[in-house]
Enzyme design. Structure first.
Site, PDB file in Angstrom:
ATOM      1  N   VAL A  18      -6.210  29.141   7.274  1.00 18.67           N
ATOM      2  CA  VAL A  18      -5.385  29.359   6.081  1.00 18.67           C
ATOM      3  C   VAL A  18      -4.597  30.656   6.271  1.00 18.67           C
ATOM      4  CG1 VAL A  18      -5.387  29.454   3.573  1.00 18.67           C
ATOM      5  CG2 VAL A  18      -7.209  28.231   4.756  1.00 18.67           C
ATOM      6  N   GLU A  19      -3.294  30.529   6.532  1.00 20.62           N
ATOM      7  CA  GLU A  19      -2.478  31.698   6.841  1.00 20.62           C
ATOM      8  C   GLU A  19      -1.137  31.640   6.113  1.00 20.62           C
ATOM      9  OE1 GLU A  19      -2.385  33.216  10.885  1.00 20.62           O
ATOM     10  OE2 GLU A  19      -3.651  31.540  11.541  1.00 20.62           O
ATOM     11  N   ASN A  20      -0.444  32.777   6.135  1.00 17.40           N
ATOM     12  CA  ASN A  20       0.943  32.918   5.703  1.00 17.40           C
ATOM     13  C   ASN A  20       1.106  32.689   4.195  1.00 17.40           C
ATOM     14  OD1 ASN A  20       3.750  33.365   6.030  1.00 17.40           O
ATOM     15  ND2 ASN A  20       3.667  32.425   8.061  1.00 17.40           N
TER      16      ASN A  20
END
Length: 564
Positions: free
Chosen positions: A384-386
């Site tokens: 889970v990024e950005n």
């Protein structure tokens, strides 16, 4: 890989009833004509709607019931074929002698077979959707039972079967004698999530066809032999098992003696889940030969990147490579053939992500389930990024809710979330992700931080330890865990060599990090990536080497020493 076309039974000879009838007339009735099958399915649990494989028995315990893809109803059989086991699932039923039967079923996958032991069979090559198979056979003059089976082919991936039918008159009636009870049930091995059992065989007037294993009053497994391994159990938990024998007429024996077993703790509180799984990416970076890496390093698990949205909330590797049948599946088959396994990583820093693009938690859960079913997965990782996922509170909640759903629908599945961190622990959005997981009861197994790209920093060992201790403190305060339980829910995913921001993690530093992780009994150790685990001193941050002087696969070898 074995060639499926070498199977001598791949083009079964079918009995032609008309020719047999003609022969009988020509011989003046010297040949007894078979009876006519009645249109009644005599198989039990033919569509697997019970949610259990029983009374089917699958070799290697490789059969399971899935909710997608199905042909009819809401359930189907999945056979997790390996390089050494074709995941043959069979059921023995009582039949009448000298009688014609029609066997049919719906199958999906690469080289799927349907047949009867000692008799006719048929197969299909590799349908992308369910296709129907059908074969006729006639029982022998004194035959009272038949074993129906379906199986895949070695190293060809998971197959699916549904709505299997054996049309004809049941035998039964005459056999009402149950087998004797199995004796000397005992535990032969255990881990934090499995218990292995063995027992002495039962006897029967006709023959024992299966053994049903019970945990308390719940049937959990059905096997054909006298050993079994029950998986998907909780750590540090007491279970009581019994076994019953069953014959072709469906008569069940009395229960065996009971045996009580407490699973191992798994290095402290928590899930008992331990995984050393560096990232492997088939999308760029001169992907290495996995067989070479595995034989050189001893690594068993890989985190396969990245599962993205191919459009319409449809999972595809990198949004453009097929879920199955492409290079990624070929690599996964090689890993499993060598005794390893994979956890797919959904998301990442960029690209079209399922978490952001699926319209709801239920749609996202359905997309995740497609991948789980396609590869019979034991674990999944949500990277889970950005701003589209990590820094979007609604998307965070959607991802966690979907993980909660698939975990409930797939007993034993481990769920991992991976996210960035500061040098002192989770950031605002990391803290919020942990709090949301607690709030909705997502029951996440491993919270993995990525302790790199801090914005510079020379002490990568110290920064990694401090960030992990900060995560531990957050898990303790949010869930009320003690130190051991918090550590057992933690993962570390580093970056070997030079990071994007020129932070240096050398082999010596990574060894320090691994040893610290082992001493704290954390759950998971990974790094980005095996593609970069090659030397190129002064090479900068590139896709196929680490930017430093090192040996080939040195970080992977170090990671293989992680035991938790």
């Amino acid at each position: 890989m074995r060639n499926p076309t070498s199977n001598p039974f791949r083009r079964p000879r079918r009995r032609l009833l008309a020719l047999l009838a003609t022969a009988g007339l020509a011989l003046g009735g010297a040949v007894a004509l078979p009876g006519t099958a009645q249109a009644a399915n005599i198989l039990t649990n033919p569509g697997f709607e019970s949610g259990s494989v029983s009374p089917w028995s699958c070799t290697g315990n490789l059969g399971s019931v899935v909710s997608s893809p199905v042909h009819g109803g809401s359930k189907a059989l999945a056979g997790a074929v390996s390089s050494s086991d074709n995941a043959k699932c069979s059921q023995t039923v009582a039949v009448k002698p000298n009688t014609a039967y029609t066997l049919s079923g719906w199958v999906r996958g690469s080289y799927v077979y349907l047949g009867v032991d000692g008799g006719a069979s048929t197969w299909t090559s590799s349908p992308s959707a369910y296709a129907q198979l059908s074969v006729n056979f006639t029982t022998g003059a004194s035959q009272t039972s038949a074993t129906i089976y379906t199986h895949g082919w070695y190293a060809q991936g998971t197959y699916y079967a549904d709505d299997i039918s054996l049309d004809g008159p049941g035998g039964g009636g005459s056999d009402t004698q149950a087998p004797t009870a199995p004796t000397s049930l005992r535990s032969t091995a255990k881990t934090s999530s499995t218990v292995s059992l063995a027992w002495n065989a039962s006897t029967d007037n006709v023959g024992v066809t299966a053994y049903d294993i019970y945990s308390g009053s719940n049937q959990v497994l059905s096997v054909s032999g006298t050993t079994a391994t029950v998986s998907g159990l909780s750590a540090s938990t007491a279970y009581t098992f019994t076994v019953k024998a069953r014959d072709a007429a469906g008569n069940s024996s009395a229960a065996s003696n009971s045996v009580s077993v407490t699973t191992d703790a798994g290095g402290g509180g928590g899930t008992g889940f331990k995984q050393a799984a560096p990232y492997l990416y088939e999308g760029w970076g001169d992907p290495p030969s996995v067989s070479t890496v595995m034989s050189s390093t001893g690594i068993k698990w890989f985190t396969m990147a990245f599962m993205l949205d191919g459009g319409g909330c449809n999972p595809m590797w990198d949004s453009n490579r097929p879920l199955t049948g492409g290079v990624d599946q070929s690599v996964i088959n090689q890993i499993r053939s060598a005794g390893g396994d994979i956890v797919p990583s959904f998301g990442g820093w960029q690209g079209s992500k399922l978490g952001a693009n699926c319209s709801s938690a239920s749609a996202l859960a359905a997309a995740l389930q497609k991948v789980i079913d396609a590869y019979s997965l034991k674990a999944i990782d949500m990277d889970v990024e950005n701003t589209d996922e990590f820094e979007n509170e609604a998307v965070q909640a959607r991802i966690l809710t979907a993980l909660k759903t698939v975990k409930a629908n797939n007993p034993g599945l481990k769920t991992i979330v991976t996210f960035g961190t500061s040098t002192t622990g989770p950031t605002y959005y990391g803290n919020r992700l942990i709090e949301q997981a607690k709030s909705i009861g997502a029951d996440i197994d491993v919270f993995t931080i990525m302790p790199f790209d801090f914005g510079g920093g020379s002490d990568m060992y110290g920064n990694t330890v401090n960030a992990t201790e900060g995560l531990k403190a957050k898990l303790k305060s949010t869930f009320g865990w003690d130190d051991a339980t918090a550590y057992a829910h933690i993962g570390i995913s580093g970056m070997n060599g030079l990071s994007d921001q020129q932070e240096l993690t050398s082999p010596a530093i990574w060894t320090q990090i691994r040893d610290w992780a082992n001493s704290r009994h954390i759950a998971r150790l990974a790094f980005w990536s095996v593609n970069r685990d090659r030397p190129c001193a002064g090479g900068g941050v590139v896709s196929n080497c680490s930017g430093i002087s090192q040996n080939n696969w040195q970080f992977t070898s170090i990671t293989a020493g992680f035991t938790g």
